[in-house]
Design a protein around this motif. Structure first.
Motif, PDB file in Angstrom:
ATOM      1  N   ALA A  66       0.825  -1.205   0.000  1.00 35.68           N
ATOM      2  CA  ALA A  66       0.000   0.000   0.000  1.00 35.68           C
ATOM      3  C   ALA A  66       0.860   1.257   0.000  1.00 35.68           C
ATOM      4  N   VAL A 103      -2.823   5.766   3.471  1.00 33.44           N
ATOM      5  CA  VAL A 103      -2.259   4.578   4.128  1.00 33.44           C
ATOM      6  C   VAL A 103      -2.256   4.767   5.637  1.00 33.44           C
ATOM      7  N   TRP A 147      -4.340   2.259   8.121  1.00 32.11           N
ATOM      8  CA  TRP A 147      -3.578   1.272   8.877  1.00 32.11           C
ATOM      9  C   TRP A 147      -2.997   1.765  10.194  1.00 32.11           C
TER      10      TRP A 147
END
Length: 225
Positions: free
Chosen positions: A145, A177, A181
């Motif tokens: 990613a 990202v 995350w």
């Protein structure tokens, strides 16, 4: 000497084309022998990307020094090193991008370089999440990613001719990202147990919300103590 050879090679690639330029042409332009060329570059393709080995070494050193920093943030910060390398020589970077688009062999080589960056980021994340359930999987997904977000920003910047703030462009891309995350639940050391009883959770999501956000909210609700 490495820079002299790279500059000589690139100038010839622009003048004659990549395929029509030989190693003999390059060393003649640089005023050295063939042995000198192969001491620094295994192939013509390597001469098009002379700065990536150094950048990979800088990225590795950066991650080694990251210590206990938040892992996703650390790999996003590391990706900035690559963009700054390109932005340091915008004219060269744009010319290389255009040349790479024209030569299939260079596109293939470029993909191998990108994969090296991805492996470096994934290796760091696997170390940070070692022993956690799905830690290795998460490391591969996050690394991919980061690379995808970085490359999207980089190519957009290159297509504009290297205009604008490259660092801000890549940070904007990497914010996605970080959002997905960095704030999500860290991998845990054991499987999540099924909830006991018949408890029901009702969640409200805004219409049009992206699927990943809905999934993230559901996961957070189901795992909340």
């Amino acid at each position: 000497m490495r820079e002299v050879l790279a500059e000589s090679a690139f100038a010839l690639f622009l003048e004659r084309g990549f395929e029509r330029t030989t190693v003999d042409d390059i060393v003649a332009r640089a005023g050295v022998g063939r042995r000198s060329f192969f001491r620094y570059f295994p192939s013509k393709e390597d001469a098009v990307f002379p700065d990536h080995d150094r950048c990979l070494a800088d990225m590795t050193a950066f991650l080694e020094a990251a210590g206990a920093a938040e892992p996703v943030g650390a790999v996003c910060d590391a990706a900035h090193l690559v963009m700054r390398m390109y932005a340091a020589k915008p004219e060269f970077s744009v010319q290389r991008y255009r040349l790479t688009r024209e030569v299939p062999g260079l596109r293939t080589y470029e993909l191998s370089v990108v994969r090296r960056y991805e492996r470096t980021l994934a290796a760091y994340l696997r170390t940070r999440w070692e022993g956690a359930a799905d830690g290795a999987l998460r490391a591969e997904v996050v690394a991919a990613a980061v690379v995808a977000a970085h490359n999207n920003a980089l190519r957009t910047w290159l297509r504009t001719g290297g205009e604008g703030d490259a660092d801000a462009a890549v940070e904007h891309a990497l914010a996605t990202v970080r959002q997905v995350w960095a704030g999500s639940r860290e991998p845990v050391g054991e499987a999540v147990r099924e909830p006991e009883g018949d408890e029901v959770i009702v969640m409200v999501a805004r219409k049009g919300a992206p699927l990943w956000r809905v999934v993230q909210q559901v996961e957070a609700a189901l795992t909340e103590e």
